[in-house]
Design a protein around this motif. Structure first.
Motif, short mmCIF file in Angstrom:
data_model
loop_
_atom_site.label_atom_id
_atom_site.label_comp_id
_atom_site.label_asym_id
_atom_site.label_seq_id
_atom_site.Cartn_x
_atom_site.Cartn_y
_atom_site.Cartn_z
N SER A 64 0.82 -1.22 0.00
CA SER A 64 0.00 0.00 0.00
C SER A 64 0.85 1.27 0.00
O SER A 64 0.39 2.33 -0.37
N TRP A 65 2.12 1.14 0.39
CA TRP A 65 3.02 2.29 0.42
C TRP A 65 3.80 2.47 -0.88
O TRP A 65 4.53 3.46 -1.03
N LEU A 66 3.67 1.56 -1.81
CA LEU A 66 4.51 1.62 -3.01
C LEU A 66 4.21 2.80 -3.93
O LEU A 66 5.16 3.39 -4.46
N PRO A 67 2.95 3.20 -4.15
CA PRO A 67 2.75 4.38 -5.02
C PRO A 67 3.43 5.65 -4.50
O PRO A 67 4.12 6.32 -5.27
N PRO A 68 3.30 5.99 -3.20
CA PRO A 68 4.04 7.18 -2.74
C PRO A 68 5.56 6.99 -2.79
O PRO A 68 6.29 7.94 -3.07
N VAL A 69 6.04 5.78 -2.54
CA VAL A 69 7.48 5.53 -2.59
C VAL A 69 8.01 5.74 -4.01
O VAL A 69 9.07 6.34 -4.20
N VAL A 70 7.26 5.30 -5.00
CA VAL A 70 7.70 5.47 -6.39
C VAL A 70 7.68 6.95 -6.77
O VAL A 70 8.57 7.43 -7.48
N LEU A 71 6.67 7.70 -6.31
CA LEU A 71 6.64 9.14 -6.59
C LEU A 71 7.83 9.85 -5.95
O LEU A 71 8.47 10.70 -6.57
N ILE A 72 8.11 9.51 -4.72
CA ILE A 72 9.25 10.12 -4.02
C ILE A 72 10.56 9.71 -4.70
O ILE A 72 11.46 10.53 -4.86
N ALA A 73 10.65 8.45 -5.12
CA ALA A 73 11.86 7.99 -5.80
C ALA A 73 12.08 8.73 -7.11
O ALA A 73 13.21 9.11 -7.44
N SER A 74 11.00 8.97 -7.86
CA SER A 74 11.16 9.70 -9.12
C SER A 74 11.57 11.14 -8.86
O SER A 74 12.38 11.71 -9.61
N ALA A 75 11.05 11.74 -7.81
CA ALA A 75 11.42 13.12 -7.48
C ALA A 75 12.88 13.21 -7.06
O ALA A 75 13.62 14.09 -7.53
N ILE A 76 13.32 12.31 -6.21
CA ILE A 76 14.70 12.35 -5.73
C ILE A 76 15.67 12.03 -6.87
O ILE A 76 16.72 12.66 -6.99
N THR A 77 15.31 11.07 -7.72
CA THR A 77 16.18 10.73 -8.85
C THR A 77 16.31 11.90 -9.81
O THR A 77 17.41 12.22 -10.27
N THR A 78 15.19 12.55 -10.11
CA THR A 78 15.23 13.70 -11.01
C THR A 78 16.06 14.83 -10.42
O THR A 78 16.87 15.45 -11.12
#
Length: 135
Positions: A64-78
């Motif tokens: 259930s936490w994976l969608p926010p984790v992926v959004l945060i990961a894309s932000a940090i990677t960018t």
């Protein structure tokens, strides 16, 4: 515009703040955090390992936490990649891009945590349901 695009655009703008850092500031960050090329791979490796361990322990509540984790990961990677490019363009020394690239590596590690968790958990559940059908 959806939330994912907004986060990536904002992270890209924040990543450009590395452009304003002086060479002395970047060197002090590298020295303070003992950054090196070896440390760039560590968050990526830990993401894969922790995702696999959480899948083996069957922590389904993490899904259930994976969608926010992926959004945060894309932000940090960018933020890290754009910051790394900005630092290289300004200073023309690739080694000074280590601090923003470390952020990018953390974002990639978060993403690989999510990928390894879902793939291994799905494989474990598929194998267990397959073995139940054979019985």
């Amino acid at each position: 515009m959806d939330l994912k695009k907004r986060i990536v655009i904002l992270a890209g703008a924040v990543g450009l703040f590395f452009y304003s850092a002086t060479q002395e500031q970047l060197i002090s960050v590298i020295a303070d955090y003992n950054l090196g090329w070896y440390q760039l791979g560590m968050p990526i490796a830990w993401g894969v390992v922790l995702g696999g361990v959480c899948a083996l322990l069957k922590f389904r509540w993490l899904l259930s936490w994976l969608p926010p984790v992926v959004l945060i990961a894309s932000a940090i990677t960018t933020m890290g990649i754009i910051g790394g490019v900005a630092v290289y363009v300004k200073h023309q020394l690739f080694v000074l891009a280590l601090p923003p690239l470390q952020l990018g590596a953390i974002g990639i590690g978060l993403y690989l945590f999510a990928v390894s968790l879902t793939r291994l958990l799905g494989d474990i559940e598929a194998r267990s349901s397959e073995s139940e059908k054979k019985s």
